[in-house]
Design an enzyme around this catalytic site. Sequence first.
Site, short mmCIF file in Angstrom:
data_model
loop_
_atom_site.label_atom_id
_atom_site.label_comp_id
_atom_site.label_asym_id
_atom_site.label_seq_id
_atom_site.Cartn_x
_atom_site.Cartn_y
_atom_site.Cartn_z
N GLU A 1 -0.98 -9.40 0.15
CA GLU A 1 -1.98 -9.50 0.13
C GLU A 1 -2.69 -9.67 -1.59
O GLU A 1 -3.67 -10.78 -1.23
CB GLU A 1 -2.41 -8.27 1.15
CG GLU A 1 -2.30 -9.01 2.35
CD GLU A 1 -1.84 -7.21 3.27
OE1 GLU A 1 -1.98 -6.41 3.08
OE2 GLU A 1 -2.94 -7.21 4.32
N GLU B 1 4.23 -4.66 7.53
CA GLU B 1 3.48 -4.12 8.42
C GLU B 1 3.62 -3.62 10.27
O GLU B 1 3.83 -2.56 10.22
CB GLU B 1 2.42 -4.03 8.07
CG GLU B 1 1.28 -3.94 6.59
CD GLU B 1 1.19 -5.22 6.19
OE1 GLU B 1 2.42 -6.28 6.02
OE2 GLU B 1 0.80 -5.28 5.16
N GLY C 1 0.85 -5.56 1.38
CA GLY C 1 -0.64 -5.05 0.19
C GLY C 1 -0.30 -5.91 -1.00
O GLY C 1 -0.79 -6.31 -2.30
N ALA D 1 0.99 -1.36 0.01
CA ALA D 1 -0.33 -0.16 0.18
C ALA D 1 0.67 1.37 -0.50
O ALA D 1 2.30 0.68 0.23
CB ALA D 1 -1.04 0.22 1.20
N1 DAK Z 1 4.53 3.28 -0.85
C1 DAK Z 1 5.00 4.46 -1.72
N2 DAK Z 1 5.90 4.79 -2.57
C2 DAK Z 1 7.25 3.37 -2.80
C3 DAK Z 1 6.56 2.52 -2.02
C4 DAK Z 1 5.53 1.81 -1.34
N3 DAK Z 1 5.00 0.90 -0.41
N4 DAK Z 1 7.26 1.34 -1.97
C5 DAK Z 1 8.44 1.93 -2.81
N5 DAK Z 1 8.02 3.21 -3.45
C6 DAK Z 1 8.71 4.27 -4.03
C7 DAK Z 1 9.92 4.75 -3.44
O1 DAK Z 1 9.66 5.81 -2.21
C8 DAK Z 1 10.46 5.25 -4.12
O2 DAK Z 1 9.83 6.50 -4.76
P1 DAK Z 1 10.98 8.22 -5.45
O3 DAK Z 1 11.50 7.85 -4.09
O4 DAK Z 1 11.69 7.20 -6.70
O5 DAK Z 1 9.61 8.73 -5.92
C9 DAK Z 1 10.52 4.36 -5.43
O6 DAK Z 1 9.11 3.75 -5.26
C10 DAK Z 1 11.26 3.06 -5.70
O7 DAK Z 1 11.57 3.13 -4.22
P2 DAK Z 1 12.98 2.44 -3.42
O8 DAK Z 1 13.67 3.98 -4.34
O9 DAK Z 1 12.77 2.34 -2.05
O10 DAK Z 1 13.17 1.26 -4.19
P3 DAK Z 1 14.64 -0.11 -3.46
O11 DAK Z 1 15.06 -0.53 -5.18
O12 DAK Z 1 15.50 0.67 -3.15
O13 DAK Z 1 14.12 -0.52 -2.51
C11 DAK Z 1 11.90 -1.42 -2.11
C12 DAK Z 1 12.60 -1.17 -3.31
C13 DAK Z 1 10.40 -2.28 -2.43
C14 DAK Z 1 12.48 -2.85 -0.84
C15 DAK Z 1 11.59 0.04 -0.75
O14 DAK Z 1 10.87 0.64 -1.92
C16 DAK Z 1 10.50 -0.72 -0.19
O15 DAK Z 1 10.91 -1.32 0.94
N6 DAK Z 1 9.33 -0.20 0.31
C17 DAK Z 1 8.30 -0.21 0.70
C18 DAK Z 1 8.23 -1.88 1.06
C19 DAK Z 1 6.94 -1.96 2.13
O16 DAK Z 1 7.13 -1.60 3.38
N7 DAK Z 1 5.71 -1.94 1.89
C20 DAK Z 1 5.17 -2.08 2.69
C21 DAK Z 1 3.12 -1.14 2.77
S1 DAK Z 1 2.78 -1.63 3.54
C22 DAK Z 1 -4.01 -0.72 6.18
C23 DAK Z 1 -4.27 -1.49 5.02
C24 DAK Z 1 -3.07 -1.44 4.52
C25 DAK Z 1 -1.80 -1.47 4.36
C26 DAK Z 1 -1.95 -2.10 6.21
C27 DAK Z 1 -3.02 -1.72 6.93
N8 DAK Z 1 -5.26 -0.79 7.68
C28 DAK Z 1 -5.75 -0.42 6.36
C29 DAK Z 1 -5.55 -1.38 8.31
C30 DAK Z 1 -1.27 -2.29 3.64
C31 DAK Z 1 0.53 -2.05 4.44
C32 DAK Z 1 1.68 -2.31 3.32
O17 DAK Z 1 0.95 -2.06 2.13
#
Ligand code: DAK
Length: 261
Positions: free
Chosen positions: A111, A131, A108, A63
């Site tokens: 998921e 998360e 997400g 997400a």
């Molecule tokens: N959201 C927004 N932007 C994201 C993103 C994300 N999840 N993942 C990557 N990006 C963006 C980065 O900010 C970056 O943008 P710029 O800086 O270039 O503008 C671009 O994509 C490239 O990412 P990186 O530069 O970080 O690329 P790397 O190869 O260095 O790293 C990575 C890739 C996938 C390891 C890293 O980007 C990363 O860790 N991303 C976050 C992954 C993550 O934590 N995903 C889970 C998100 S939490 C809920 C509803 C929904 C959810 C929970 C609760 N409720 C309402 C209760 C869902 C939660 C989630 O999904």
Amino acid sequence: MEYIVYEQKGQYAILTVSREKALNALNSAVLEELNAALDGVDLDEVRCLIVTGAGPKSFVAGADIGEMSTLTKAEGEAFGKKGNDVFRRLETFPIPVIAAVNGFALGGGCELAMSCDIRICSENAVFGQPETGLGITPGFGGTQRLARLVGPGMAKQMIYTARNIKAQEAYRIGLVNAVYPQEELLPAAEKMAAGIAKNAPIAVRSCKKAINGGLDLSMDEALVLEEKLFGGCFETEDQKYGMAFFLDKNKEKVKEPFQNR
Ligand code: DAK
């Protein structure tokens, strides 16, 4: 649509989450477009759907953390509902859905893949529920679907530790059915989709209903569900044709496509 590319290829279709500069992260607009794209699937023609992400690096990196960072409790619940509704719709979509996981499937993204019927992935795929490291719980069904797919012990380990796993480990624990080199992933998904599309569509849909519905029932109730869906097939032309073709001793005869009737 800005973030979803939808392409029908005969009897199957490919739905691509296309927000590559953010690694296909799911913001509200992506979720709304995903829902709208499902509205647009021609279920008279399309017999299997493939879901994938744009580019060679990411399926869906979760997400959108930027969008989520400022949510209030009520907004968080509304965002969770928006994702849950569309993922549940995918899970119960009448036709089979294959996730072709071409890279990061985090939060997400994992998921989303788990809402599909079948998951295959590329060698560079990474799965995880990060998360708890962000101060939240999985919010698009992760606590429920991961436990059902890989068992509660492994799901708890992945969710509590927020540790990502690579493709081969995802394969080992049964989260994906197969791992392919990146360039072979989509062709493999398409081959599988075409193989599914060749079979009697009403029977395939009934199998999806039986498997999904049965998992929520006792074995006795689930077998009744199967009996009803099995019985229903005998009202279809495809069953009559499929069995008549098998019984026909004319070896020269070529099997006609099933008609979805
Ligand atoms: N959201 C927004 N932007 C994201 C993103 C994300 N999840 N993942 C990557 N990006 C963006 C980065 O900010 C970056 O943008 P710029 O800086 O270039 O503008 C671009 O994509 C490239 O990412 P990186 O530069 O970080 O690329 P790397 O190869 O260095 O790293 C990575 C890739 C996938 C390891 C890293 O980007 C990363 O860790 N991303 C976050 C992954 C993550 O934590 N995903 C889970 C998100 S939490 C809920 C509803 C929904 C959810 C929970 C609760 N409720 C309402 C209760 C869902 C939660 C989630 O999904």
